[in-house]
Design a protein around this motif. Structure first.
Motif, PDB file in Angstrom:
ATOM      1  N   ALA A  23      13.180  48.898  34.242  1.00 14.06           N
ATOM      2  CA  ALA A  23      14.093  48.135  35.094  1.00 14.06           C
ATOM      3  C   ALA A  23      13.647  46.688  34.958  1.00 14.06           C
ATOM      4  CB  ALA A  23      14.008  48.583  36.546  1.00 14.06           C
ATOM      5  N   ARG A  67      11.229  53.803  29.617  1.00 10.92           N
ATOM      6  CA  ARG A  67      12.177  53.627  30.717  1.00 10.92           C
ATOM      7  C   ARG A  67      11.813  52.301  31.375  1.00 10.92           C
ATOM      8  NH1 ARG A  67      10.991  59.240  31.937  1.00 10.92           N
ATOM      9  NH2 ARG A  67      12.721  60.474  31.148  1.00 10.92           N
ATOM     10  N   GLY A  76      20.732  56.712  31.544  1.00  6.94           N
ATOM     11  CA  GLY A  76      20.131  58.020  31.756  1.00  6.94           C
ATOM     12  C   GLY A  76      19.088  58.406  30.728  1.00  6.94           C
ATOM     13  N   THR A 103      17.320  51.218  32.311  1.00 11.69           N
ATOM     14  CA  THR A 103      17.683  52.396  31.540  1.00 11.69           C
ATOM     15  C   THR A 103      18.310  53.463  32.430  1.00 11.69           C
ATOM     16  OG1 THR A 103      15.413  53.197  31.775  1.00 11.69           O
ATOM     17  CG2 THR A 103      15.985  52.089  29.704  1.00 11.69           C
ATOM     18  N   ALA A 104      18.172  53.368  33.735  1.00  7.63           N
ATOM     19  CA  ALA A 104      18.764  54.348  34.649  1.00  7.63           C
ATOM     20  C   ALA A 104      20.276  54.430  34.457  1.00  7.63           C
ATOM     21  CB  ALA A 104      18.429  54.001  36.092  1.00  7.63           C
TER      22      ALA A 104
END
Length: 173
Positions: A86, A84, A102, A98-99
């Motif tokens: 940012a 994951r 999801g 990746t947010a």
């Protein structure tokens, strides 16, 4: 490459902290020196909260700081990982995360499936680790940068830009 147009208040505070940390790092660096393969200043006693905040450097100048050191396996060349992340420009602008999807990004380490800076730092991060990573432009998108697919006159990542990532190594297989 996904783009997040809005920057939250939390991201703004994160950016301020990042700018202060980068300024302190730049002020302490000696011109013309290149770090060793992995240099780690002597760490405080095991278990100390400040031990995880000691910057580490790779041979090619990728810098990273552990927020949390994982206890899982290390990724070897060809190992599949899930991460994951940012990604931020030096000014704190979030350019990808990746947010938005999801789910973590899945790829094989050392195969050129991601930018070279990631292939260099991931073998040093046990599964479960959360780190902040500074990647020099030469080990990110270099002099090419990344153009905005909707407007070729703009860049999502300008040429010769160092990138900052918040990474979480979710799994190593």
């Amino acid at each position: 490459m996904r783009v997040q147009p809005a920057v939250s208040f939390r991201t703004s505070l994160l950016s301020l902290w990042l700018v202060l940390l980068l300024a302190a790092s730049a002020a302490s660096a000696q011109p013309g020196t290149k770090p060793a393969v992995l240099s780690t200043p002597s760490a405080p006693a095991h278990g100390s909260d400040s031990a995880r905040l000691i910057p580490q450097h790779t041979q090619n100048g990728v810098r990273f700081v552990f927020h949390e050191r994982g206890a899982g396996k290390l990724a070897l060349a060809g190992t599949r990982v899930a991460v994951r992340y940012a990604g931020f420009l030096p000014d704190g602008h979030l350019f990808d995360a990746t947010a938005a999807s999801g789910s973590p990004l899945r790829f094989r380490v050392g195969r050129g499936e991601v930018i070279p800076g990631w292939d260099e730092v991931l073998p040093l991060l046990p599964a479960g680790s959360r780190v902040r990573v500074w990647i020099p432009a030469a080990h990110a998108y270099g002099a090419t940068g990344v153009r905005d697919p909707d407007d070729e006159s703009r860049y999502l990542i300008p040429p010769n830009t160092e990138l900052v990532f918040e990474l979480e190594v979710v799994s190593v297989r």
